[in-house]
Design an enzyme around this catalytic site. Structure first.
Site, short mmCIF file in Angstrom:
data_model
loop_
_atom_site.label_atom_id
_atom_site.label_comp_id
_atom_site.label_asym_id
_atom_site.label_seq_id
_atom_site.Cartn_x
_atom_site.Cartn_y
_atom_site.Cartn_z
N HIS A 16 32.71 36.58 73.33
CA HIS A 16 32.29 35.68 74.41
C HIS A 16 33.51 35.14 75.13
O HIS A 16 34.65 35.35 74.71
CB HIS A 16 31.38 34.56 73.90
CG HIS A 16 32.06 33.53 73.06
ND1 HIS A 16 31.59 32.25 72.93
CD2 HIS A 16 33.19 33.56 72.30
CE1 HIS A 16 32.38 31.55 72.12
NE2 HIS A 16 33.36 32.33 71.72
N CYS A 25 39.76 29.53 74.49
CA CYS A 25 38.44 30.17 74.48
C CYS A 25 37.94 30.54 75.88
O CYS A 25 36.86 31.11 76.02
CB CYS A 25 37.42 29.29 73.76
SG CYS A 25 37.75 29.19 71.99
N HIS A 75 27.83 42.85 68.05
CA HIS A 75 28.74 43.70 68.82
C HIS A 75 28.44 43.69 70.31
O HIS A 75 28.69 44.67 71.01
CB HIS A 75 28.78 45.12 68.25
CG HIS A 75 29.56 45.18 66.98
ND1 HIS A 75 29.03 44.82 65.75
CD2 HIS A 75 30.85 45.50 66.75
CE1 HIS A 75 29.95 44.95 64.82
NE2 HIS A 75 31.08 45.35 65.39
N GLU A 136 31.06 29.72 63.23
CA GLU A 136 31.85 30.51 64.16
C GLU A 136 33.16 30.98 63.52
O GLU A 136 33.62 32.10 63.76
CB GLU A 136 32.14 29.66 65.40
CG GLU A 136 32.90 30.36 66.49
CD GLU A 136 33.07 29.48 67.70
OE1 GLU A 136 32.11 29.35 68.47
OE2 GLU A 136 34.17 28.94 67.88
#
Length: 150
Positions: A16, A25, A75, A136
């Site tokens: 992501h 991020c 994936h 996570e």
């Protein structure tokens, strides 16, 4: 009979990027997610039922979570469809990559809300989603509890 909570754990790999974020991020990256799904219900008391003594067969819970979450997110790369990442998403998709465009910023917090909604609608009427925990990293996770969302 008593209410009993049962939990099944799942794992999947997902990429992501957080558009507009002010840290690392914002870059495309991935995680090895661990999802714990806890439901609550009363064990089946009918001795003639093949699932006697179970709240829900673990394989039935697995089927729900696998179909709606694991098989979809594993994936894949997830982007918020309301950001310029849609251009990157299209490029990746055109090259054969699995891409998901969602209506939210793909943080663990927002993903766990999405997962809760997907799981709740698939559970049998006598079973309630109690909580989700989406891990996570080894030290970071988001949790969703039904009692916090009445």
């Amino acid at each position: 009979m008593s209410n009993i909570r049962i939990t099944k754990q799942f794992s999947f790999e997902t990429g992501h990027a957080l558009y507009g974020y002010d840290g690392k991020c914002r870059n495309v990256h991935g995680h090895s997610y661990r999802l714990s799904v806890t439901v609550i219900g009363t064990p089946i008391s009918d001795t003639s039922n093949v699932k006697y003594g179970m709240v829900i067969d673990f394989s039935d819970l697995k089927k729900i979570v696998k179909e709606d979450i694991v098989d979809v997110f594993d994936h894949a790369t997830v982007f918020n469809k309301n950001t310029p990442h849609v251009e990157l998403a299209k490029e990746l998709s055109d090259r054969g990559h699995s891409v998901l465009l969602v209506d939210y910023q793909p943080t663990s917090e927002m993903m766990v809300i999405d997962f809760a909604e997907k799981i709740k609608i698939r559970l049998p009427k006598n079973i309630t989603l109690h909580s989700l925990r989406l891990q996570e990293t080894a030290t970071s996770y988001a949790e969703w509890f039904a009692s916090d969302n009445l």
